[in-house]
Write a protein that holds these residues in place. Structure first.
Motif, PDB file in Angstrom:
ATOM      1  N   ASP A   1       0.844  -1.190   0.000  1.00 55.89           N
ATOM      2  CA  ASP A   1       0.000   0.000   0.000  1.00 55.89           C
ATOM      3  C   ASP A   1       0.878   1.237   0.000  1.00 55.89           C
ATOM      4  O   ASP A   1       2.084   1.167   0.296  1.00 55.89           O
TER       5      ASP A   1
ATOM      6  N   SER B   1       0.858   5.702   0.916  1.00 54.90           N
ATOM      7  CA  SER B   1       0.229   6.831   1.588  1.00 54.90           C
ATOM      8  C   SER B   1       0.789   8.105   0.980  1.00 54.90           C
ATOM      9  O   SER B   1       2.005   8.265   0.867  1.00 54.90           O
ATOM     10  N   CYS B   2      -0.108   8.995   0.542  1.00 50.70           N
ATOM     11  CA  CYS B   2       0.329  10.271  -0.013  1.00 50.70           C
ATOM     12  C   CYS B   2      -0.471  11.386   0.644  1.00 50.70           C
ATOM     13  O   CYS B   2      -1.701  11.445   0.514  1.00 50.70           O
TER      14      CYS B   2
ATOM     15  N   ASN C   1      -1.767  15.948  -3.017  1.00 53.94           N
ATOM     16  CA  ASN C   1      -1.737  15.460  -4.395  1.00 53.94           C
ATOM     17  C   ASN C   1      -1.261  16.578  -5.326  1.00 53.94           C
ATOM     18  O   ASN C   1      -2.077  17.377  -5.801  1.00 53.94           O
TER      19      ASN C   1
ATOM     20  N   LEU D   1       5.021  11.228   0.033  1.00 53.35           N
ATOM     21  CA  LEU D   1       4.693   9.870  -0.382  1.00 53.35           C
ATOM     22  C   LEU D   1       5.524   8.820   0.347  1.00 53.35           C
ATOM     23  O   LEU D   1       6.734   8.972   0.493  1.00 53.35           O
TER      24      LEU D   1
ATOM     25  N   TYR E   1       5.517   4.227   0.773  1.00 51.80           N
ATOM     26  CA  TYR E   1       4.871   2.958   0.458  1.00 51.80           C
ATOM     27  C   TYR E   1       5.545   1.847   1.234  1.00 51.80           C
ATOM     28  O   TYR E   1       6.677   1.993   1.696  1.00 51.80           O
TER      29      TYR E   1
ATOM     30  N   THR F   1       2.592  11.004  -5.901  1.00 51.47           N
ATOM     31  CA  THR F   1       1.149  10.760  -5.966  1.00 51.47           C
ATOM     32  C   THR F   1       0.860   9.357  -5.461  1.00 51.47           C
ATOM     33  O   THR F   1       1.735   8.478  -5.478  1.00 51.47           O
ATOM     34  N   ASN F   2      -0.377   9.142  -5.054  1.00 49.43           N
ATOM     35  CA  ASN F   2      -0.744   7.844  -4.515  1.00 49.43           C
ATOM     36  C   ASN F   2      -0.616   6.738  -5.560  1.00 49.43           C
ATOM     37  O   ASN F   2      -0.123   5.644  -5.272  1.00 49.43           O
ATOM     38  N   ASN F   3      -1.041   7.011  -6.802  1.00 52.33           N
ATOM     39  CA  ASN F   3      -0.947   5.988  -7.837  1.00 52.33           C
ATOM     40  C   ASN F   3       0.495   5.564  -8.095  1.00 52.33           C
ATOM     41  O   ASN F   3       0.790   4.375  -8.268  1.00 52.33           O
TER      42      ASN F   3
ATOM     43  N   GLU G   1       1.576   3.364  -5.189  1.00 51.88           N
ATOM     44  CA  GLU G   1       0.999   2.020  -5.279  1.00 51.88           C
ATOM     45  C   GLU G   1       1.735   1.183  -6.327  1.00 51.88           C
ATOM     46  O   GLU G   1       1.992  -0.014  -6.123  1.00 51.88           O
TER      47      GLU G   1
ATOM     48  N   SER H   1      -5.207  -0.984  -5.343  1.00 55.22           N
ATOM     49  CA  SER H   1      -5.210   0.013  -6.410  1.00 55.22           C
ATOM     50  C   SER H   1      -5.335  -0.656  -7.778  1.00 55.22           C
ATOM     51  O   SER H   1      -4.396  -1.270  -8.271  1.00 55.22           O
TER      52      SER H   1
END
Length: 217
Positions: free
Chosen positions: A92, A94-95, A98, A102, A104, A125-127, A130, A154
């Motif tokens: 997972d 965490s951000c 946006n 960041l 992970y 960014t979260n994407n 991920e 995601s």
């Protein structure tokens, strides 16, 4: 807003993202010194200055992962769910913002052990986080010579891995240079490698938050 706690004097000095973990270090500790901050970057910088460290060490190397101290016997109910592959790893990100700060990580479902944690990094960014988390897990498995199912919550990141292509609107800057360096390395890895494992969607609506979640919602 999530809080971060800098402990200069305590049982185990460092930066904590959870008050319960920070409190363990200072409760009944004579001469304890600590303070809360609104961001991991501020807390880590304060920790460096308080310890007289001006080396500019990576923020992620300063942050102490509370998951490493989690009681393996105090696991959530997913361990009793027959639909979940308990030999799998969960990842997972965490951000905070946006773009924002960041991080992970990856967690072993069988033990609750944190397998890796990267960040914080500025202007991610979260994407992207991920995606990096999935690729990091794949690369770590190959290095170890062992393969496990990977759970991610995601769909976007899973598609990026499957297609070996990233579609992001984020633009490179001086601040997010590390994010883009890791992104380039991750893309190169997925384009040069294959993996004999399933990458599955974690069913949050049925199973609760993914075990690698940072609990900052």
């Amino acid at each position: 807003m999530a809080k971060f706690y800098c402990v200069w004097e305590g049982r185990q000095p460092g930066v904590y993202d959870n008050w319960n973990d920070a409190e363990e270090q200072i409760l009944n500790f004579k001469g304890a010194r600590y303070k809360s901050f609104n961001s991991a970057a501020e807390a880590a910088e304060a920790f460096r200055k308080g310890c007289g460290d001006s080396s500019g060490a990576d923020l992620g190397s300063i942050l102490i992962a509370a998951a490493d101290r989690r009681d393996a016997n105090d696991m959530p109910s997913y361990k009793d769910n027959p639909d979940i592959d308990l030999t799998a790893w969960a990842v997972d990100a965490s951000c905070q913002g946006n773009p924002g700060l960041l991080e992970y990580r990856g967690v072993d479902l069988a033990t609750g052990q944190q397998l890796f944690r990267v960040g914080p990094m500025e202007q991610g960014t979260n994407n992207i986080g991920e995606f990096l988390a999935i690729v990091h897990a794949l690369a770590e498995m190959k290095k170890r010579g062992e393969w496990h199912t990977i759970y991610s919550d995601s769909k976007t990141a899973m598609a990026w891995v499957r297609n070996r292509q990233v579609k992001t609107q984020l633009k490179p800057t001086e601040k997010n240079r590390r994010v883009f360096d890791l992104l380039a390395r991750a893309l190169a890895w997925v384009r040069a490698n294959n993996w004999p494992v399933r990458i599955l969607k974690w069913q949050t609506e049925l199973w609760g938050e993914i075990p690698a979640d940072f609990n900052r919602k």
